[in-house]
Design a protein around this motif. Structure first.
Motif, PDB file in Angstrom:
ATOM      1  N   GLU A 149       0.815  -1.223   0.000  1.00  0.00           N
ATOM      2  CA  GLU A 149       0.000   0.000   0.000  1.00  0.00           C
ATOM      3  C   GLU A 149       0.844   1.266   0.000  1.00  0.00           C
ATOM      4  O   GLU A 149       0.424   2.291  -0.543  1.00  0.00           O
ATOM      5  CB  GLU A 149      -0.936   0.018   1.211  1.00  0.00           C
ATOM      6  CG  GLU A 149      -1.957  -1.104   1.243  1.00  0.00           C
ATOM      7  CD  GLU A 149      -1.438  -2.354   1.925  1.00  0.00           C
ATOM      8  OE1 GLU A 149      -2.244  -3.247   2.181  1.00  0.00           O
ATOM      9  OE2 GLU A 149      -0.225  -2.434   2.200  1.00  0.00           O
ATOM     10  N   ASP A 237       0.344  -8.462  -2.888  1.00  0.00           N
ATOM     11  CA  ASP A 237      -0.881  -8.291  -3.666  1.00  0.00           C
ATOM     12  C   ASP A 237      -0.708  -7.016  -4.499  1.00  0.00           C
ATOM     13  O   ASP A 237      -0.957  -5.910  -4.026  1.00  0.00           O
ATOM     14  CB  ASP A 237      -2.089  -8.175  -2.732  1.00  0.00           C
ATOM     15  CG  ASP A 237      -3.394  -8.024  -3.489  1.00  0.00           C
ATOM     16  OD1 ASP A 237      -3.363  -7.962  -4.736  1.00  0.00           O
ATOM     17  OD2 ASP A 237      -4.454  -7.949  -2.832  1.00  0.00           O
ATOM     18  N   HIS A 238      -0.295  -7.201  -5.740  1.00  0.00           N
ATOM     19  CA  HIS A 238       0.020  -6.040  -6.572  1.00  0.00           C
ATOM     20  C   HIS A 238      -1.225  -5.217  -6.915  1.00  0.00           C
ATOM     21  O   HIS A 238      -1.106  -4.049  -7.289  1.00  0.00           O
ATOM     22  CB  HIS A 238       0.743  -6.493  -7.843  1.00  0.00           C
ATOM     23  CG  HIS A 238       2.047  -7.176  -7.573  1.00  0.00           C
ATOM     24  ND1 HIS A 238       3.160  -6.502  -7.118  1.00  0.00           N
ATOM     25  CD2 HIS A 238       2.415  -8.474  -7.664  1.00  0.00           C
ATOM     26  CE1 HIS A 238       4.161  -7.346  -6.945  1.00  0.00           C
ATOM     27  NE2 HIS A 238       3.725  -8.553  -7.269  1.00  0.00           N
ATOM     28  N   ALA A 239      -2.393  -5.803  -6.782  1.00  0.00           N
ATOM     29  CA  ALA A 239      -3.626  -5.048  -7.053  1.00  0.00           C
ATOM     30  C   ALA A 239      -3.822  -3.938  -6.018  1.00  0.00           C
ATOM     31  O   ALA A 239      -4.539  -2.962  -6.282  1.00  0.00           O
ATOM     32  CB  ALA A 239      -4.824  -5.989  -7.062  1.00  0.00           C
ATOM     33  N   ARG A 240      -3.212  -4.087  -4.845  1.00  0.00           N
ATOM     34  CA  ARG A 240      -3.348  -3.072  -3.788  1.00  0.00           C
ATOM     35  C   ARG A 240      -2.182  -2.088  -3.776  1.00  0.00           C
ATOM     36  O   ARG A 240      -2.097  -1.232  -2.904  1.00  0.00           O
ATOM     37  CB  ARG A 240      -3.445  -3.765  -2.424  1.00  0.00           C
ATOM     38  CG  ARG A 240      -4.697  -4.587  -2.239  1.00  0.00           C
ATOM     39  CD  ARG A 240      -4.557  -5.584  -1.096  1.00  0.00           C
ATOM     40  NE  ARG A 240      -3.997  -4.954   0.099  1.00  0.00           N
ATOM     41  CZ  ARG A 240      -3.272  -5.608   1.003  1.00  0.00           C
ATOM     42  NH1 ARG A 240      -2.991  -6.892   0.825  1.00  0.00           N
ATOM     43  NH2 ARG A 240      -2.821  -4.987   2.063  1.00  0.00           N
ATOM     44  N   ARG A 242       0.364   0.903  -4.295  1.00  0.00           N
ATOM     45  CA  ARG A 242       0.384   2.332  -4.617  1.00  0.00           C
ATOM     46  C   ARG A 242       1.804   2.840  -4.404  1.00  0.00           C
ATOM     47  O   ARG A 242       2.360   2.722  -3.312  1.00  0.00           O
ATOM     48  CB  ARG A 242      -0.588   3.123  -3.734  1.00  0.00           C
ATOM     49  CG  ARG A 242      -2.049   2.896  -4.053  1.00  0.00           C
ATOM     50  CD  ARG A 242      -2.912   3.893  -3.304  1.00  0.00           C
ATOM     51  NE  ARG A 242      -2.642   5.258  -3.717  1.00  0.00           N
ATOM     52  CZ  ARG A 242      -3.166   6.339  -3.123  1.00  0.00           C
ATOM     53  NH1 ARG A 242      -3.967   6.180  -2.080  1.00  0.00           N
ATOM     54  NH2 ARG A 242      -2.885   7.552  -3.545  1.00  0.00           N
TER      55      ARG A 242
END
Length: 271
Positions: A149, A237-240, A242
């Protein structure tokens, strides 16, 4: 690695915090040899671009410091402590290799000659595989932030800006993604969201007094574990994810405004 369970390590850094980490690692029984590889952050090309960047990140006061620093250098005054001198004081006997550009062919060849087992990265710019994959086991990075994150720059700043009451420290394998490698160790530490005084000064103290020493402890723990044998790591988790840029002067002003609002909501925090 000639001794069982002991590692030959290269530490990549551009700053004093990297030297402090070296002082921690050299004390480990699991470290057979340590070479500190220093480099410099590439400068923005062109004086106009550098002025614009300084103004964007640090505002008028920062621009004045930039001009004063250039003037002092022209007059022959030293503006920073040499990392080589600091390393000699903090880690007597530790070898230093200085590479102005880590990705230059001659720098990569020098790294290969060292034949390191493990690379350690702290306070350095983003490395390419041609550098971080040279060590036999790969490289590990100490990131002041909770990945995924809070990847990138300005540890603690965006957490305080967004009202997150803790800051993470992450030790992870280095990959091509910025702060995106598999996580070996991660911990979080409390953060005041409405500290007394200037929140930017609070964050500077917080980084030096909390995040850096805790990160040094965690990296030492990970290096010792890698020396003892295979270690487990979890995929991010690369989708999260930033990636945070260095906080601009505009965002710094916004942080001060939000902290002031929190003090009105929770007046006890301002005492």
């Amino acid at each position: 690695m000639s001794d069982t369970g002991r590692l030959d390590i290269v530490l990549f850094t551009t700053s004093r915090i990297g030297v402090e980490l070296a002082a921690r690692l050299v004390e480990l029984a699991e470290v057979r040899s340590l070479t500190v590889v220093t480099t410099v952050i590439p400068q923005t090309r062109g004086i106009v671009r550098r002025v614009r960047r300084t103004l964007r990140l640090h505002g008028p006061a920062g621009l004045a410091r930039f001009v004063a620093g250039r003037l002092r250098r022209k007059l022959g005054f030293r503006t920073k402590t040499d990392l080589g001198e600091l390393l000699a004081r903090r880690c007597p006997g530790v070898r230093r290799l200085h590479c102005p550009d880590l990705h230059a062919p001659e720098s990569i060849e020098q790294l290969r000659v060292l034949a390191p087992d493990l690379g350690v990265v702290f306070g350095c710019y983003k490395l390419r595989p041609s550098v971080f994959a040279v060590p036999r086991l790969g490289s590990v990075n100490l990131h002041l932030g909770r990945a995924p994150e809070f990847r990138g720059s300005s540890p603690g700043f965006y957490e305080m800006l967004e009202g997150v009451p803790e800051v993470g420290v992450t030790v992870h394998w280095v990959s091509e993604a910025l702060d995106g490698g598999d996580i070996l160790l991660q911990e979080t530490f409390p953060l005041e969201l409405a500290p007394p005084g200037d929140p930017l000064k609070y964050l500077r103290r917080y980084r030096l007094d909390v995040l850096v020493p805790q990160g040094e402890r965690m990296m030492a723990q990970v290096v010792a574990a890698i020396a003892r044998g295979p270690v487990s790591a979890r995929v991010q988790d690369h989708a999260r994810a930033r990636a945070r840029r260095q906080a601009s002067w505009r965002l710094q002003r916004e942080l001060r405004r939000r902290v002031a609002e929190r003090r009105l909501t929770f007046p006890g925090n301002a005492s």
